[in-house]
Design a protein around this motif. Sequence first.
Motif, PDB file in Angstrom:
ATOM      1  N   ARG A  63     -12.693  12.898  12.008  1.00  0.00           N
ATOM      2  CA  ARG A  63     -13.785  13.697  11.638  1.00  0.00           C
ATOM      3  C   ARG A  63     -14.499  14.220  12.841  1.00  0.00           C
ATOM      4  N   ALA A  64     -14.576  13.334  14.156  1.00  0.00           N
ATOM      5  CA  ALA A  64     -15.003  13.619  15.407  1.00  0.00           C
ATOM      6  C   ALA A  64     -14.266  14.728  15.758  1.00  0.00           C
ATOM      7  N   PHE A  65     -12.923  14.621  15.614  1.00  0.00           N
ATOM      8  CA  PHE A  65     -11.976  15.590  16.252  1.00  0.00           C
ATOM      9  C   PHE A  65     -12.203  16.893  15.760  1.00  0.00           C
ATOM     10  N   VAL A  66     -12.434  17.255  14.403  1.00  0.00           N
ATOM     11  CA  VAL A  66     -12.819  18.221  13.811  1.00  0.00           C
ATOM     12  C   VAL A  66     -14.089  19.038  14.170  1.00  0.00           C
ATOM     13  N   ASN A  70     -15.033  22.357  16.206  1.00  0.00           N
ATOM     14  CA  ASN A  70     -15.798  23.358  15.730  1.00  0.00           C
ATOM     15  C   ASN A  70     -16.879  23.811  16.801  1.00  0.00           C
ATOM     16  N   ASP A  71     -17.490  22.679  17.488  1.00  0.00           N
ATOM     17  CA  ASP A  71     -18.500  22.867  18.672  1.00  0.00           C
ATOM     18  C   ASP A  71     -17.833  23.955  19.917  1.00  0.00           C
ATOM     19  N   GLY A 207     -10.769  24.126  19.909  1.00  0.00           N
ATOM     20  CA  GLY A 207     -11.566  25.060  19.272  1.00  0.00           C
ATOM     21  C   GLY A 207     -11.886  26.165  20.147  1.00  0.00           C
ATOM     22  N   ALA A 208     -12.148  25.861  21.452  1.00  0.00           N
ATOM     23  CA  ALA A 208     -12.763  27.302  22.539  1.00  0.00           C
ATOM     24  C   ALA A 208     -11.670  28.221  22.766  1.00  0.00           C
ATOM     25  N   GLY A 209     -10.384  27.559  22.539  1.00  0.00           N
ATOM     26  CA  GLY A 209      -9.095  28.164  22.893  1.00  0.00           C
ATOM     27  C   GLY A 209      -8.935  29.558  21.933  1.00  0.00           C
ATOM     28  N   LEU A 210      -9.278  29.170  20.725  1.00  0.00           N
ATOM     29  CA  LEU A 210      -9.026  30.257  19.738  1.00  0.00           C
ATOM     30  C   LEU A 210      -9.817  31.570  19.957  1.00  0.00           C
ATOM     31  N   LEU A 236     -13.631  29.080  11.438  1.00  0.00           N
ATOM     32  CA  LEU A 236     -14.922  28.467  10.771  1.00  0.00           C
ATOM     33  C   LEU A 236     -14.674  27.943   9.587  1.00  0.00           C
ATOM     34  N   VAL A 237     -13.946  28.697   8.599  1.00  0.00           N
ATOM     35  CA  VAL A 237     -13.861  28.379   7.226  1.00  0.00           C
ATOM     36  C   VAL A 237     -12.480  27.179   6.975  1.00  0.00           C
TER      37      VAL A 237
END
Length: 288
Positions: A63-66, A70-71, A207-210, A236-237
């Motif tokens: 959960r922390a990874f997700v 997202n951050d 997440g930042a790479g997307l 995000l979805v």
Amino acid sequence: MADAQLKAKEQQQQQQQQQQHAHTADVEAPQQQRDQELPTTPASCSSDNDEHVHYSHRAPWLRAFVLGANDGLVSTASLMLGVGAGADSLHAMQLAGIAGLVAGALSMAAGEYISVSSQKDAEEADIEKERLEQLKGPEARQREFEELVQIYVDRGLSEPLARAVAQELTDKDVLRAHARDELGIDLDELANPLQASWTSAVAFSMGAGLPLLAGAFIGDWRMRIISVVLVSAAALVLFGGLGASLGGAKVSKGALRVLIGGLIAMGVTYAIGAAFAAVAGPSFKMAA
């Protein structure tokens, strides 16, 4: 006369049979009522599939990874859009995305390492304090034992049973028993600063790479902005739905909540970048 006696005997037998049936019905009725009140289990469910999943027991690091991903997604996409709103240069958005990824990942890693290290220090200090308390002598050990008994009594055990449980756990491993039930610390799962650090850094980077990949190779300014927004919204979805699924919540609600929050962050940052460019004038855009 014989016929009359025979009929009387038959009537007596019929009355006895009726009384037996009535008694049997009185006994079986409550049992049938209790059977009807019990919850039924579908025939398709076997004993092998009787386990039910507790969502809170799922791996917390997942959960922390997700959340970390997202951050990274929201912060980097917002940064790129804010810079892109003020400067139409491809290099400016590339630099913003790369800087956001590197700075965010290192910041997350450092922050998690410091935070979890502090948590581990506190856990180890509490465990050491408990160990020293056990070494003070019989009176101190008895006082700690009574504390353990009271914990089990507060949880609903009778005092004799609580005392028996506390005694058995104390005989097996007194420090582990007090750490788990008095301090809430599992000696097998102490905080790991390095694991938390690299997990946060990797999650943020993914997440930042997307948005960085979505806009780093598109020359047209308008299409670049649209690409970053669309890819970020889709991610995000995905992240919102995945996080809700891991937590046992409604997937559509979780995905919509994360999408709305991310779009607001990106929209506000874009508006600030556009306003800054409007105040600075065309020379700022050309310089950038």
